[in-house]
Write a protein that holds these residues in place. Structure first.
Motif, PDB file in Angstrom:
ATOM      1  N   UNK A 108       0.828  -1.212   0.000  1.00 44.70           N
ATOM      2  CA  UNK A 108       0.000   0.000   0.000  1.00 44.70           C
ATOM      3  C   UNK A 108       0.862   1.261   0.000  1.00 44.70           C
ATOM      4  N   UNK A 109       1.967   1.236   0.739  1.00 45.05           N
ATOM      5  CA  UNK A 109       2.868   2.398   0.754  1.00 45.05           C
ATOM      6  C   UNK A 109       3.477   2.612  -0.629  1.00 45.05           C
ATOM      7  N   UNK A 114       3.726   5.952  -5.442  1.00 45.28           N
ATOM      8  CA  UNK A 114       3.697   6.186  -6.885  1.00 45.28           C
ATOM      9  C   UNK A 114       2.705   7.306  -7.210  1.00 45.28           C
ATOM     10  N   UNK A 115       1.530   7.260  -6.601  1.00 49.41           N
ATOM     11  CA  UNK A 115       0.541   8.317  -6.817  1.00 49.41           C
ATOM     12  C   UNK A 115       1.092   9.666  -6.362  1.00 49.41           C
ATOM     13  N   UNK A 160      -2.047  12.425   1.941  1.00 48.50           N
ATOM     14  CA  UNK A 160      -2.990  11.724   2.819  1.00 48.50           C
ATOM     15  C   UNK A 160      -3.013  10.228   2.502  1.00 48.50           C
ATOM     16  N   UNK A 161      -2.892   9.874   1.212  1.00 46.62           N
ATOM     17  CA  UNK A 161      -2.870   8.459   0.827  1.00 46.62           C
ATOM     18  C   UNK A 161      -1.661   7.748   1.437  1.00 46.62           C
ATOM     19  N   UNK A 162      -0.515   8.398   1.391  1.00 47.22           N
ATOM     20  CA  UNK A 162       0.698   7.794   1.958  1.00 47.22           C
ATOM     21  C   UNK A 162       0.549   7.607   3.463  1.00 47.22           C
ATOM     22  N   UNK A 163       0.016   8.617   4.131  1.00 45.76           N
ATOM     23  CA  UNK A 163      -0.194   8.509   5.582  1.00 45.76           C
ATOM     24  C   UNK A 163      -1.167   7.385   5.914  1.00 45.76           C
ATOM     25  N   UNK A 164      -2.212   7.254   5.101  1.00 49.54           N
ATOM     26  CA  UNK A 164      -3.178   6.168   5.301  1.00 49.54           C
ATOM     27  C   UNK A 164      -2.511   4.815   5.112  1.00 49.54           C
ATOM     28  N   UNK A 165      -1.668   4.700   4.066  1.00 51.33           N
ATOM     29  CA  UNK A 165      -0.968   3.443   3.797  1.00 51.33           C
ATOM     30  C   UNK A 165      -0.040   3.059   4.946  1.00 51.33           C
TER      31      UNK A 165
END
Length: 203
Positions: A108-109, A114-115, A160-165
């Protein structure tokens, strides 16, 4: 020297996006035996595919806006665009990792990173493009500025996506899916505010 660079850059970019959007589906194989675990895996793979397809399709739409006024892109823009496409090409690999194990923190990270990388380079490309337009006497219109602000929102959301991952990997797809609606809502809000400001300044 770079008379035909816009046409060739557009053709190359569209070709890369077409290939990336196509090959992501190749990672999904139909189950030979139908049971609940196989169906669950298929649902997971399809969910990851739809989210990934939406992310890359969004990049393609923004990329068309990006190239709208750049009939003769400078060398630094061409080079940065190649790095941008390079990162976009990593999306299918990141999608495969995520499909293999949706709850793996590393997977997930990597997907979120990548995003984040693509969103960051996309923001830099838009910032560079607006500077080039202004240097050539082209004033960015309201739509151009709205797209530029959207790239900023996308970059912030990708953090935010990275923190969530990192903190809660199972929620990544849900957060990314929600991010589509958040960006659209913010874009509409910013557009209305800009239109109201423009209307009030004319009156």
């Amino acid at each position: 020297m770079f008379r035909n660079s816009h046409t060739r850059m557009t053709a190359l970019s569209d070709g890369v996006f077409a290939i990336v959007l196509t090959i992501m589906i190749l990672n999904i194989t139909p189950p030979k035996v139908i049971n609940w675990s196989k169906i669950e895996q298929l649902i997971t793979e399809l969910s990851v595919y739809f989210i990934s397809f939406g992310v890359v399709a969004q990049y393609w739409i923004f990329h068309q806006e990006l190239l709208s006024h750049l009939k003769r892109p400078p060398t630094k823009f061409l080079i940065l665009n190649m790095y941008y496409l390079c990162l976009v090409c990593l999306t299918p690999f990141a999608t495969t990792l995520l499909s293999d194990d949706l709850f793996s923190r590393f997977n997930t990270i990597f997907f979120a990173a990548i995003i984040l990388s693509v969103d960051f380079v996309q923001f830099i490309l838009f910032r560079l493009a607006i500077g080039i337009w202004q240097d050539r006497g082209i004033t960015p219109n309201l739509h151009d500025l709205e797209e530029y602000r959207s790239t900023i929102v996308m970059f912030i959301l990708s953090i935010l996506y990275v923190l969530t991952a990192i903190l809660f990997p199972p929620a990544l797809l849900i957060i990314i899916f929600a991010g589509f609606f958040i960006r659209s809502a913010l874009s509409r809000y910013i557009r209305r505010r800009a239109e109201q400001k423009e209307t009030s300044s004319k009156s």
